[in-house]
Design a protein around this motif. Structure first.
Motif, PDB file in Angstrom:
ATOM      1  N   MET A  99     -14.723  27.596  -4.176  1.00  0.00           N
ATOM      2  CA  MET A  99     -13.555  27.885  -5.018  1.00  0.00           C
ATOM      3  C   MET A  99     -12.316  27.993  -4.141  1.00  0.00           C
ATOM      4  SD  MET A  99     -12.902  31.061  -7.664  1.00  0.00           S
ATOM      5  CE  MET A  99     -14.275  30.565  -8.705  1.00  0.00           C
TER       6      MET A  99
ATOM      7  N   ARG B 237      -6.255  29.104  -4.939  1.00  0.00           N
ATOM      8  CA  ARG B 237      -5.455  29.022  -6.167  1.00  0.00           C
ATOM      9  C   ARG B 237      -6.322  29.268  -7.398  1.00  0.00           C
ATOM     10  NH1 ARG B 237      -1.536  23.961  -6.889  1.00  0.00           N
ATOM     11  NH2 ARG B 237      -0.648  25.076  -5.095  1.00  0.00           N
ATOM     12  N   THR B 238      -7.518  28.699  -7.413  1.00  0.00           N
ATOM     13  CA  THR B 238      -8.425  28.903  -8.541  1.00  0.00           C
ATOM     14  C   THR B 238      -8.865  30.363  -8.632  1.00  0.00           C
ATOM     15  OG1 THR B 238      -9.223  26.636  -8.352  1.00  0.00           O
ATOM     16  CG2 THR B 238     -10.596  28.182  -9.595  1.00  0.00           C
TER      17      THR B 238
ATOM     18  N   THR C  45      -8.234  33.054 -11.591  1.00  0.00           N
ATOM     19  CA  THR C  45      -9.339  33.828 -12.165  1.00  0.00           C
ATOM     20  C   THR C  45      -8.996  35.310 -12.207  1.00  0.00           C
ATOM     21  OG1 THR C  45     -10.929  32.220 -11.291  1.00  0.00           O
ATOM     22  CG2 THR C  45     -11.794  34.353 -11.973  1.00  0.00           C
TER      23      THR C  45
END
Length: 297
Positions: A1, A4-5, A9
């Motif tokens: 991951m 940014r992801t 989240t």
């Protein structure tokens, strides 16, 4: 991951927490410890189901220390918060509980290498002024002075802030272990419920909606989303964004009809956010707060 992801989240958790007060108010007659047990079972099973679907169920094993800290933090804070919203006007209890970002800043500043600065004291005074307004009885729903729910909300803020500062030592524990920790918290909550409360076996549809909303969102999915964001995302951005939670949650309560819109309520909401921001920013600010915001797994 990617970072940014993971940050995105973590932002999902903040959005989910904006519904915490609403769903707690919707749970109505469900006793506080029973509500903790029900929502933590739902949330724990949801996290474990997600872990199994991703082939990571073997990581769902907390350490003894992280498990005990989970009993103190998520279990203790949730029980106090649920009871607070049920024994005081929801908007007031919710805003008092959201003093925890400010308390985290103050607690982190007292740690070695932190140092208590003037901005910390200024932020604390701003936040306390908002709390004083809420418990003064000036709000129409307040009924005059300090209520039990106000005290419980303040205790919950202390528990969550102290838990958050200590939990930075457990950043290496996999997020999937939150599922087992939450199920353990549910067992403790059930024991407290059977000892101190009378069970409610026939919740209404609205009350069931509140229970499910808490278990699936503000308690279940939000916990693991925040854990991912803290461990792999932009902690500074998420730390600042978390101060939007009291504003969003108060707006949700007003729109849903669980709180009346008023200038005093809006001012208290703004002061709590401003107090946290004043205490957070300045030369050398950020590092103690960033490390302290990781949830225990």
């Amino acid at each position: 991951m990617t970072s940014r992801t993971a940050t995105a989240t973590g932002l999902v958790a903040i959005l989910l927490w904006s519904t915490l007060a609403l769903f707690t108010a919707m749970s109505g007659r469900v006793p506080a410890f029973q509500l903790v047990a029900m929502t933590f079972v739902i949330g724990g099973l949801l996290i474990l189901a997600i872990a199994a679907a991703r082939g990571r169920l073997h990581l769902a094993r907390p350490t003894p220390a992280s498990f005990l800290l989970g009993l103190y933090g998520p279990f203790g804070d949730s029980a106090l918060y649920y009871a607070a919203v049920k024994t005081a006007p929801p908007a007031e209890a919710n805003l008092i509980h959201y003093l925890w970002p400010l308390l985290i800043v103050l607690f982190a500043a007292l740690l070695p290498g932190g140092g208590l600065k003037l901005r910390h004291l200024a932020g604390a005074l701003i936040g306390l002024s908002a709390t004083a307004m809420l418990i003064s009885g000036s709000l129409g729903a307040g009924g005059g002075g300090i209520q039990l729910g106000h005290v419980l909300a303040a205790l919950g803020a202390f528990v969550w802030a102290s838990y958050s500062v200590v939990s930075r030592r457990f950043a290496g524990v996999p997020s999937e272990s939150l599922g087992v920790t939450m199920l353990g918290c549910a067992v403790a909550a059930l024991a407290c419920h059977l000892a101190f409360e009378q069970s409610l076996w026939t919740p209404s549809l609205v009350e069931w909606g509140g229970v499910l909303g808490l278990g699936l969102g503000a308690t279940g999915l939000a916990f693991v989303c925040w854990d991912i964001g803290m461990k792999q995302g932009d902690v500074s951005l998420l730390g600042v964004a978390s101060y939007a939670a009291p504003v969003l949650s108060t707006i949700v309560l007003v729109l849903a009809g669980y709180a009346a819109a008023s200038w005093l309520l809006a001012l208290a909401c703004v002061l709590i956010v401003v107090g946290a921001l004043v205490a957070s920013f300045g030369p050398g600010a950020g590092r103690p707060l960033q490390r302290s915001r990781t949830r225990v797994s």
